[in-house]
Design a protein around this motif. Structure first.
Motif, PDB file in Angstrom:
ATOM      1  N   GLY A  91      34.119 -22.589  32.071  1.00 36.27           N
ATOM      2  CA  GLY A  91      34.541 -21.819  33.232  1.00 36.27           C
ATOM      3  C   GLY A  91      35.067 -20.467  32.798  1.00 36.27           C
ATOM      4  N   GLN A  93      36.760 -16.744  34.250  1.00 34.39           N
ATOM      5  CA  GLN A  93      37.322 -15.991  35.367  1.00 34.39           C
ATOM      6  C   GLN A  93      38.122 -14.811  34.860  1.00 34.39           C
ATOM      7  OE1 GLN A  93      39.208 -17.967  38.826  1.00 34.39           O
ATOM      8  NE2 GLN A  93      40.944 -16.578  38.517  1.00 34.39           N
ATOM      9  N   PHE A 110      40.198 -15.911  31.733  1.00 32.12           N
ATOM     10  CA  PHE A 110      40.407 -17.342  31.533  1.00 32.12           C
ATOM     11  C   PHE A 110      39.102 -17.988  31.084  1.00 32.12           C
ATOM     12  CE2 PHE A 110      44.165 -17.501  34.605  1.00 32.12           C
ATOM     13  CZ  PHE A 110      45.077 -17.785  33.594  1.00 32.12           C
ATOM     14  N   ALA A 112      37.925 -21.805  30.638  1.00 28.80           N
ATOM     15  CA  ALA A 112      38.238 -23.221  30.793  1.00 28.80           C
ATOM     16  C   ALA A 112      37.242 -24.034  29.973  1.00 28.80           C
ATOM     17  CB  ALA A 112      38.162 -23.624  32.263  1.00 28.80           C
ATOM     18  N   PHE A 184      40.556 -28.016  32.011  1.00 28.55           N
ATOM     19  CA  PHE A 184      39.966 -28.083  33.347  1.00 28.55           C
ATOM     20  C   PHE A 184      40.942 -28.602  34.397  1.00 28.55           C
ATOM     21  CE2 PHE A 184      35.925 -27.778  31.000  1.00 28.55           C
ATOM     22  CZ  PHE A 184      35.358 -26.745  31.730  1.00 28.55           C
ATOM     23  N   GLU A 186      43.992 -27.415  34.676  1.00 28.28           N
ATOM     24  CA  GLU A 186      44.559 -26.167  35.178  1.00 28.28           C
ATOM     25  C   GLU A 186      43.510 -25.313  35.893  1.00 28.28           C
ATOM     26  OE1 GLU A 186      47.633 -25.350  35.385  1.00 28.28           O
ATOM     27  OE2 GLU A 186      48.281 -27.159  34.356  1.00 28.28           O
ATOM     28  N   TRP A 187      42.267 -25.420  35.438  1.00 27.68           N
ATOM     29  CA  TRP A 187      41.166 -24.702  36.109  1.00 27.68           C
ATOM     30  C   TRP A 187      41.067 -25.145  37.574  1.00 27.68           C
ATOM     31  CZ3 TRP A 187      38.039 -20.656  35.276  1.00 27.68           C
ATOM     32  CH2 TRP A 187      36.813 -20.567  35.949  1.00 27.68           C
ATOM     33  N   HIS A 191      41.969 -22.874  41.082  1.00 26.26           N
ATOM     34  CA  HIS A 191      41.038 -22.753  42.209  1.00 26.26           C
ATOM     35  C   HIS A 191      41.430 -23.640  43.388  1.00 26.26           C
ATOM     36  CE1 HIS A 191      38.711 -21.046  38.859  1.00 26.26           C
ATOM     37  NE2 HIS A 191      38.107 -20.342  39.782  1.00 26.26           N
TER      38      HIS A 191
END
Length: 367
Positions: A91, A93, A110, A112, A184, A186-187, A191
């Motif tokens: 991930g 961002q 970020f 992830a 993930f 925290e990912w 979101h």
């Protein structure tokens, strides 16, 4: 080579000036080469260092990682073609955060990843996080220049979440921003995904054979398979930035070839009478040509040594924020190319030597 060394000793000023110009050109080539590599690393070191063979992204993403969106269902389909450990979600961002107690905004990215997988970063300071860690991150060490240290808290702008820096990685950047690694869990929090909603990723990294990768590309709908070089080119500004710098380096080599060719051609013309006398007393064209080439190589080698010392000297005093990376491999490659350019630039002089007529040259000298 006796003749070449005697001439260098006799015409010190002339060859000093030529060598000085060669030093400046080689110095500029090495500095721009180091800058180009440094900017490439600063723009995409996280992708360059990634231990993966291929990246799977969304078909409609136009090969851009930040535009791609893949679901957990798509990950499961891809994992059917590989071992579970050979396909890792990623991930990405772009974000902005502030340090606790400060209003200064800092850009970052970020990443992830599965903290037990092959995309997990190497921690050089502090400790690693795991897949169940809450509110903890591993940040790139370049953030230390902004005053951040282990135990500091940062607040992510878009989600409002606060994270503690528990570890630092090294050389992890994306699109000229430091990379912050999270799990993930925290990912999903960033979101604002509930437990029953799927996670979404930007890409799926593969460590697999070419056959398996081609099967995924052929049979899995809605995805594209790209390698790391294609992923690098998709980073905004990467290709344009590198293209401009590489063009500058190419033109510097072309300019060096022309400058050296003109210098040695003029010097050869000035010495036609002496070469004529040498031919008259038995010196062969090959002997004279070898001495000219030896002169060129010796001057170029000495100039390169001085240029390398100067480049590393300047690099040592550059601020750490300056994206400059001059590796031994890059130095050897640039030096070898500069030597080749110097010899090519002297070929016109060698051609002139082959056309010297001993009697005509001596007659011109007598007049």
């Amino acid at each position: 080579m006796f003749l070449a060394l005697r001439e260098l000793k006799y015409a010190k000023l002339r060859y000093f000036l030529i060598g000085f110009i060669m030093v400046l050109i080689a110095w500029l080539v090495l500095f721009v080469s180091g800058l180009a590599k440094g900017l490439a690393s600063d723009n995409a070191s996280s992708i360059q260092k990634m231990d993966t063979d291929y990246l799977v992204i969304q078909k409609e993403a136009d090969h851009r990682l930040v535009r791609s969106i893949l679901s957990e269902d798509k990950l499961k389909v891809i994992q059917d073609y590989t071992n579970n450990e050979s396909a890792a979600p990623l991930g990405i961002q772009m974000t902005t955060f502030t340090q606790k107690g400060s209003s200064k905004k800092i850009d970052a990215t970020f990443f992830a990843v599965d903290m037990k997988g092959f995309l997990a970063p190497d921690v050089i300071d502090g400790r690693m996080i795991n897949n169940k860690t809450t509110n903890e991150i591993v940040a790139d060490s370049s953030l230390k220049e902004d005053g951040l240290k282990l135990g500091d808290y940062i607040k992510e702008q878009f989600s409002g979440k606060t994270f503690e820096i528990v570890g630092f990685s090294k050389g992890e950047s994306f699109s000229h921003t430091p990379v912050i690694h999270i799990n993930f869990k925290e990912w999903g929090e960033i979101h604002k995904l509930s437990a029953n909603k799927q996670l979404f990723f930007n890409a799926i990294a593969l460590k697999t054979s070419q056959d398996a990768a081609e099967q995924i590309d052929k049979n899995v709908a809605g995805v594209d398979l790209i390698d790391k070089s294609e992923a690098l080119k998709s980073i905004p500004g990467y290709s344009e930035e590198q293209g401009s710098l590489i063009m500058m380096i190419v033109f510097l080599f072309i300019i060096a070839a022309f400058v050296l060719a003109v210098f040695f051609y003029v010097m050869t013309i000035q010495k036609i009478n002496q070469f004529g006398v040498l031919k008259a007393i038995g010196a062969t064209t090959g002997y004279i040509a070898r001495n000219i080439v030896f002169q060129v190589l010796l001057l170029t080698f000495i100039s390169l040594v001085i240029s390398i010392v100067l480049t590393y000297g300047v690099a040592a005093i550059l601020p750490s924020s300056m994206p400059f990376d001059l590796t031994p491999k890059l130095v050897l490659g640039s030096s070898g190319l500069f030597l080749a350019v110097s010899v090519i630039g002297s070929l016109i002089s060698l051609y002139k030597v082959t056309k010297i007529d001993a009697i005509e040259a001596i007659g011109s000298a007598a007049q």
